[in-house]
Design an enzyme around this catalytic site. Structure first.
Site, PDB file in Angstrom:
ATOM      1  N   LYS A  56      -4.804   1.557   9.010  1.00 15.46           N
ATOM      2  CA  LYS A  56      -4.438   0.339   8.282  1.00 15.46           C
ATOM      3  C   LYS A  56      -3.957  -0.722   9.266  1.00 15.46           C
ATOM      4  CE  LYS A  56      -2.955   2.389   3.883  1.00 15.46           C
ATOM      5  NZ  LYS A  56      -3.947   1.707   3.041  1.00 15.46           N
ATOM      6  N   ARG A 111      -7.541  10.436  -3.198  1.00 15.49           N
ATOM      7  CA  ARG A 111      -8.506  11.169  -4.035  1.00 15.49           C
ATOM      8  C   ARG A 111      -8.893  12.497  -3.388  1.00 15.49           C
ATOM      9  NH1 ARG A 111     -12.451   6.060  -3.620  1.00 15.49           N
ATOM     10  NH2 ARG A 111     -10.400   5.088  -3.375  1.00 15.49           N
TER      11      ARG A 111
HETATM   12  N1  BES Z   1      -2.282   4.311  -0.625  1.00 15.27           N
HETATM   13  C1  BES Z   1      -3.414   3.452  -0.571  1.00 15.27           C
HETATM   14  C2  BES Z   1      -3.451   2.477  -1.746  1.00 15.27           C
HETATM   15  C3  BES Z   1      -2.487   1.338  -1.672  1.00 15.27           C
HETATM   16  C4  BES Z   1      -2.745   0.247  -0.867  1.00 15.27           C
HETATM   17  C5  BES Z   1      -1.362   1.343  -2.454  1.00 15.27           C
HETATM   18  C6  BES Z   1      -1.869  -0.805  -0.834  1.00 15.27           C
HETATM   19  C7  BES Z   1      -0.499   0.281  -2.424  1.00 15.27           C
HETATM   20  C8  BES Z   1      -0.740  -0.799  -1.616  1.00 15.27           C
HETATM   21  C9  BES Z   1      -4.694   4.277  -0.614  1.00 15.27           C
HETATM   22  O1  BES Z   1      -4.642   5.489   0.034  1.00 15.27           O
HETATM   23  C10 BES Z   1      -5.721   3.446   0.085  1.00 15.27           C
HETATM   24  O2  BES Z   1      -5.573   3.237   1.255  1.00 15.27           O
HETATM   25  N2  BES Z   1      -6.727   3.012  -0.653  1.00 15.27           N
HETATM   26  C11 BES Z   1      -7.740   2.201  -0.100  1.00 15.27           C
HETATM   27  C12 BES Z   1      -9.056   2.674  -0.658  1.00 15.27           C
HETATM   28  C13 BES Z   1     -10.248   2.089   0.053  1.00 15.27           C
HETATM   29  C14 BES Z   1     -10.327   2.606   1.490  1.00 15.27           C
HETATM   30  C15 BES Z   1     -11.497   2.472  -0.709  1.00 15.27           C
HETATM   31  C16 BES Z   1      -7.468   0.757  -0.527  1.00 15.27           C
HETATM   32  O3  BES Z   1      -7.017   0.531  -1.646  1.00 15.27           O
HETATM   33  O4  BES Z   1      -7.670  -0.128   0.302  1.00 15.27           O
HETATM   34 MN    MN Z   2      -5.008   5.319   2.105  1.00 17.98          MN
END
Ligand code: BES
Ligand code: MN
Ligand code: ZN
Length: 474
Positions: A258, A332
């Protein structure tokens, strides 16, 4: 903080402070108070407060007049008013308090007492800083004006608030303290306190069960993964409600790292886990005639030489294979194995809660939890529980057209569906593992915590989950 019910006038309450509600368009019963309201040009906007000292005719030393907006009183304004009153009560250091009875549109007195206890106790949650002693509560006794005996409702409200504070506390803890091992210990502590059955599976146990998807997330971290189950039995051999909570104690994104800004907030990626632990705490304290099991897959998602890489293919416990196209879509990957594992409990229904997608914040903001389900009756029950508990959800679709976006050339499915409808494709992924039971999914990425100056966990969706469970009795 103790709650009680009191059947006297607000004038005759002999404690530190009385809380009185006022509407925008009506006057209050007491002339002295009304004069002071007028004198101060107090407008009674929802959540606005006016502190009055030594008012004639009152035995209490101080009065907090709190605006509740236009009549008839709405549930939302009631919560705003209670929260605002609580903040004044803490500032003026009131120890014994009386809250005036107030009618709320669409809800009965039982409801308003349950919500008052929950909101007032929850408003007293203090963020506990690492290395600092626990904050002492200022308010000692809150008496709520009532002619009925709603003691049970007060206890329910307090139990829900206690569950919420556990959830908030776990969420707010930094990830170097709140590890998968810490979550397992928290579950064990709850089991000891409330006489619940607790089981914690270790990495080797999960490997033996074939949880290749879950373990592909945890393998890049030094923190050992845990699969935690906790069961409350209040109804013999009846099928349990099973709640599953995403427990990623820190989500760095893994090799699909990230960006740095705001990454600290990924300590909140275990709020699904914290919310099912909180709901379990509430239910275990209320002791209803129902069976409840919670399951928490707990891992840390880190980049490392041995972490999963984009393009890797893994086999889940269900036997379905997954191409990991993005290691940041890890929630997931751990949930799918947990959702296969829960079949052993022969569940009545399964509800998972997870901070699963940033996309749900784009779709719904920070007000509603995203809800998706393979059973409309279950979805409707959850929407209703959300409305009753003022911890609301909003349903999104789960059509086959979205599911097709998960197609992979190298495995049964990819773990991402592309840019569009990210919240829905994430749920479609999960739905491939929940075909054998009634299932709903709550995406709480927008509602589990707030960012900015008031950064902190909210305790959601503990009220919704607890309400849903209580609604299933009979
Ligand atoms: N934990 C994150 C989702 C999230 C992001 C929650 C920002 C709260 C704030 C999850 O694991 C994630 O990173 N999801 C990705 C999915 C994508 C790679 C398809 C997302 O939402 O960007
Ligand atoms: Mn994630
Ligand atoms: Zn995540």
């Amino acid at each position: 903080m103790e709650f009680s019910l009191i059947d006297t006038t607000v004038q005759s309450f002999d404690g530190d402070c009385v809380v009185i509600f006022t509407n925008l368009d009506t006057t209050v019963n007491d002339n002295n108070v009304q004069q002071l309201i007028d004198l101060n040009n107090f407008e009674s906007k929802p959540g606005s407060t006016l502190l009055l000292n030594l008012v004639g005719g009152f035995k209490a030393k101080q009065l907090v007049v709190v605006g509740i907006g236009k009549a008839p009183n709405t549930a939302k304004n009631y919560i705003k008013a209670l929260t605002a009153a609580s903040s004044v009560l803490n500032t003026i250091k009131s120890k014994s308090v009386m809250i005036e009875a107030v009618e709320i549109n669409d809800f009965d007195e039982q409801w308003s007492h349950r919500v008052a206890a929950r909101v007032l106790q929850n408003a007293n949650y203090g963020i506990q800083q690492v290395g600092v002693d626990e904050k002492v509560e200022i308010i000692e006794n809150i008496a709520i004006q009532s002619s009925q005996d709603n003691t049970h409702e007060l206890l329910q409200g307090q139990a829900i608030a206690n569950g919420m504070s556990l959830t908030r506390h776990l969420g707010d803890l930094p990830s170097n303290i709140c590890t998968p091992t810490y979550l397992a210990q928290t579950a064990q502590d709850l089991a000891d306190e409330f006489n619940l059955a607790c089981e914690v599976l270790e990495e080797a146990d999960m490997a033996a069960l074939g949880m290749g998807s879950l373990l592909s997330v945890s393998k890049g971290s030094i923190e050992p993964p845990k699969l935690i189950s906790l069961s409350y039995r209040g109804n013999g051999d009846a099928k349990p409600i099973v709640l599953v909570g995403k427990g990623v104690t820190f989500d760095s994104g893994g090799i699909s790292l990230k960006p740095g800004a705001g990454m600290d907030e990924m300590k909140y990626d275990m709020c699904g886990a914290a919310s099912v632990l909180g709901a379990m705490r509430a239910i275990a304290q209320i002791q209803p005639k129902i069976n409840l099991t919670i399951v928490v897959p707990a891992v840390e998602n880190m980049p490392a030489h041995n972490a999963s890489k984009p393009g890797d293919v893994v086999t889940s416990m269900s036997g379905q294979t997954i191409e990991i196209l993005n290691t940041d879509a890890e929630g997931r990957l751990i949930l799918c194995d947990a959702l296969t594992y829960v079949e052993k409990f022969n569940p009545e229904v399964v509800i998972d809660t997870a901070t699963l997608t940033g996309a749900v914040i784009v779709a719904l903001g920070k007000h509603h939890c995203g809800l998706m389900a393979n059973d409309q009756e279950l979805a409707d029950d959850i929407l209703t529980a959300g409305k009753t508990s003022l911890d609301t959800a909003w349903q999104l679709p789960l059509d086959d057209e979205y599911d097709e976006l998960l197609k992979s050339n190298f495995a049964d499915m990819g773990n991402i569906g592309g840019r569009e409808a990210g919240t829905v494709t994430a749920a479609c992924f999960l739905s491939r593992y929940t075909k054998d039971y009634r299932w709903a999914h709550l995406d709480i990425a927008g509602t589990a915590w707030v960012s900015g100056a008031k950064k902190g966990a909210t305790g959601r969706p503990v009220p919704l989950l607890t309400q849903y469970v209580l609604d299933q009795i009979n």
